[in-house]
Write a protein that holds these residues in place. Sequence first.
Motif, PDB file in Angstrom:
ATOM      1  N   ALA A  78       0.830  -1.207   0.000  1.00  0.00           N
ATOM      2  CA  ALA A  78       0.000   0.000   0.000  1.00  0.00           C
ATOM      3  C   ALA A  78       0.864   1.258   0.000  1.00  0.00           C
ATOM      4  O   ALA A  78       0.610   2.206  -0.754  1.00  0.00           O
ATOM      5  CB  ALA A  78      -0.931  -0.012   1.208  1.00  0.00           C
ATOM      6  N   VAL A  79       1.901   1.273   0.833  1.00  0.00           N
ATOM      7  CA  VAL A  79       2.783   2.442   0.911  1.00  0.00           C
ATOM      8  C   VAL A  79       3.582   2.604  -0.374  1.00  0.00           C
ATOM      9  O   VAL A  79       3.664   3.705  -0.949  1.00  0.00           O
ATOM     10  CB  VAL A  79       3.725   2.319   2.125  1.00  0.00           C
ATOM     11  CG1 VAL A  79       4.759   3.451   2.129  1.00  0.00           C
ATOM     12  CG2 VAL A  79       2.929   2.347   3.430  1.00  0.00           C
ATOM     13  N   SER A  80       4.189   1.519  -0.853  1.00  0.00           N
ATOM     14  CA  SER A  80       5.021   1.604  -2.058  1.00  0.00           C
ATOM     15  C   SER A  80       4.192   1.951  -3.291  1.00  0.00           C
ATOM     16  O   SER A  80       4.659   2.692  -4.166  1.00  0.00           O
ATOM     17  CB  SER A  80       5.763   0.285  -2.274  1.00  0.00           C
ATOM     18  OG  SER A  80       4.860  -0.785  -2.451  1.00  0.00           O
ATOM     19  N   SER A  81       2.957   1.440  -3.374  1.00  0.00           N
ATOM     20  CA  SER A  81       2.107   1.759  -4.529  1.00  0.00           C
ATOM     21  C   SER A  81       1.682   3.217  -4.501  1.00  0.00           C
ATOM     22  O   SER A  81       1.615   3.869  -5.561  1.00  0.00           O
ATOM     23  CB  SER A  81       0.878   0.850  -4.554  1.00  0.00           C
ATOM     24  OG  SER A  81       0.059   1.064  -3.417  1.00  0.00           O
ATOM     25  N   LEU A 109      17.274   1.562 -11.032  1.00  0.00           N
ATOM     26  CA  LEU A 109      17.080   0.707  -9.862  1.00  0.00           C
ATOM     27  C   LEU A 109      16.236  -0.505 -10.203  1.00  0.00           C
ATOM     28  O   LEU A 109      16.379  -1.569  -9.585  1.00  0.00           O
ATOM     29  CB  LEU A 109      16.421   1.502  -8.736  1.00  0.00           C
ATOM     30  CG  LEU A 109      17.238   2.659  -8.148  1.00  0.00           C
ATOM     31  CD1 LEU A 109      16.426   3.408  -7.102  1.00  0.00           C
ATOM     32  CD2 LEU A 109      18.539   2.146  -7.543  1.00  0.00           C
ATOM     33  N   LEU A 110      15.346  -0.366 -11.207  1.00  0.00           N
ATOM     34  CA  LEU A 110      14.479  -1.478 -11.593  1.00  0.00           C
ATOM     35  C   LEU A 110      15.269  -2.632 -12.186  1.00  0.00           C
ATOM     36  O   LEU A 110      14.816  -3.780 -12.166  1.00  0.00           O
ATOM     37  CB  LEU A 110      13.430  -0.981 -12.594  1.00  0.00           C
ATOM     38  CG  LEU A 110      12.330  -1.970 -12.985  1.00  0.00           C
ATOM     39  CD1 LEU A 110      11.484  -2.325 -11.772  1.00  0.00           C
ATOM     40  CD2 LEU A 110      11.456  -1.375 -14.087  1.00  0.00           C
ATOM     41  N   MET A 117      17.815  -6.083  -4.122  1.00  0.00           N
ATOM     42  CA  MET A 117      17.844  -4.731  -3.575  1.00  0.00           C
ATOM     43  C   MET A 117      17.533  -4.742  -2.081  1.00  0.00           C
ATOM     44  O   MET A 117      18.163  -4.018  -1.291  1.00  0.00           O
ATOM     45  CB  MET A 117      16.839  -3.845  -4.318  1.00  0.00           C
ATOM     46  CG  MET A 117      16.909  -2.374  -3.907  1.00  0.00           C
ATOM     47  SD  MET A 117      15.654  -1.360  -4.707  1.00  0.00           S
ATOM     48  CE  MET A 117      16.178  -1.542  -6.429  1.00  0.00           C
ATOM     49  N   ALA A 118      16.567  -5.569  -1.689  1.00  0.00           N
ATOM     50  CA  ALA A 118      16.247  -5.681  -0.268  1.00  0.00           C
ATOM     51  C   ALA A 118      17.434  -6.237   0.515  1.00  0.00           C
ATOM     52  O   ALA A 118      17.722  -5.785   1.631  1.00  0.00           O
ATOM     53  CB  ALA A 118      15.017  -6.572  -0.081  1.00  0.00           C
ATOM     54  N   LEU A 119      18.138  -7.201  -0.069  1.00  0.00           N
ATOM     55  CA  LEU A 119      19.337  -7.745   0.583  1.00  0.00           C
ATOM     56  C   LEU A 119      20.403  -6.672   0.764  1.00  0.00           C
ATOM     57  O   LEU A 119      21.047  -6.595   1.821  1.00  0.00           O
ATOM     58  CB  LEU A 119      19.906  -8.902  -0.246  1.00  0.00           C
ATOM     59  CG  LEU A 119      19.247 -10.269  -0.113  1.00  0.00           C
ATOM     60  CD1 LEU A 119      19.887 -11.252  -1.078  1.00  0.00           C
ATOM     61  CD2 LEU A 119      19.375 -10.781   1.319  1.00  0.00           C
ATOM     62  N   THR A 137       9.696  -2.354   1.094  1.00  0.00           N
ATOM     63  CA  THR A 137       8.882  -1.246   0.586  1.00  0.00           C
ATOM     64  C   THR A 137       9.653  -0.427  -0.439  1.00  0.00           C
ATOM     65  O   THR A 137       9.137  -0.097  -1.518  1.00  0.00           O
ATOM     66  CB  THR A 137       8.437  -0.332   1.743  1.00  0.00           C
ATOM     67  OG1 THR A 137       7.687  -1.097   2.692  1.00  0.00           O
ATOM     68  CG2 THR A 137       7.567   0.807   1.229  1.00  0.00           C
ATOM     69  N   LEU A 138      10.901  -0.115  -0.123  1.00  0.00           N
ATOM     70  CA  LEU A 138      11.727   0.682  -1.034  1.00  0.00           C
ATOM     71  C   LEU A 138      12.017  -0.078  -2.324  1.00  0.00           C
ATOM     72  O   LEU A 138      12.065   0.520  -3.413  1.00  0.00           O
ATOM     73  CB  LEU A 138      13.034   1.058  -0.341  1.00  0.00           C
ATOM     74  CG  LEU A 138      13.895   2.132  -1.027  1.00  0.00           C
ATOM     75  CD1 LEU A 138      13.123   3.439  -1.128  1.00  0.00           C
ATOM     76  CD2 LEU A 138      15.192   2.335  -0.265  1.00  0.00           C
TER      77      LEU A 138
END
Length: 268
Positions: A78-81, A109-110, A117-119, A137-138
């Motif tokens: 919800a936050v990231s969208s 970044l995509l 990326m989370a790691l 989220t990021l």
Amino acid sequence: MAALYVLLAMILVVLLSPLLTPFNTSTQFSDAIALPPSWVESGNMNYLFGTDDLGRDMLSRLLIGGLYSLGLPILMVAVSSLIGMSIGALAGIDRTIKYQSLSRLFDTLLSIPSFLMALIIIAILGTGFNNVAFAITLSLIPQFIFVTRNAVHEEWHKDYVTASRLNGCSKAYLLYRVILPNVTPTLVMQLTVSLSVAIMDIAALSFLGLGIQAPTPEWGSMLARSLDEVYLSPWSMVLPGITLFITIMAINIVGDSLRRALKERVNS
């Protein structure tokens, strides 16, 4: 519809899980260590889904684990969208250098997979509940920016949008009343895909010991802990694994069906 009912039921159970759990997730019953589920002959009805190798109730841990494995991903998506769609929509209709440079940055970044990326973020910030939530989220934001920007930009050059622009409609009106209804199927599909990715990422990070730490009953960490006991108490691995499978399958089926229904409605 069956998948929708399953998903709604799981969300309802997650919301009510603090009230539904029969025991505290950390309570250890020394007289019921590695007890099989109640439907097995040697099971006990007091522990419906059995207990783990420390004597903790599996049903209670699965219910509370849903807060971290399903509830938290819904909040993160919800936050990231909200952030990603806002930036992507502005980049799709505003061709100024500011928004284009920002969208190009997120395109770069995509190219990095969300899990990787989370790691990287967790390697910098460290493990823990807040860091995992922030990292996932990021990592999802660039996907929403890319999909939303491309969808809006494609619609921006169509005849019906051009006609609205010639009628003097503002960009805000064009975006929310003209373009948005026609890109909704694409956004819905991205929401469901991102929710599945978020659930898998948080489970994978916890499985690797980099996510939500024990004794918090997250489904991925429960799977990791059950590896050593898989031959002695297979239900400790099968139950969280099945729960993850059903959750992701229901989300994907609902998302795909909703996308097709919205697309047919728009085309009609």
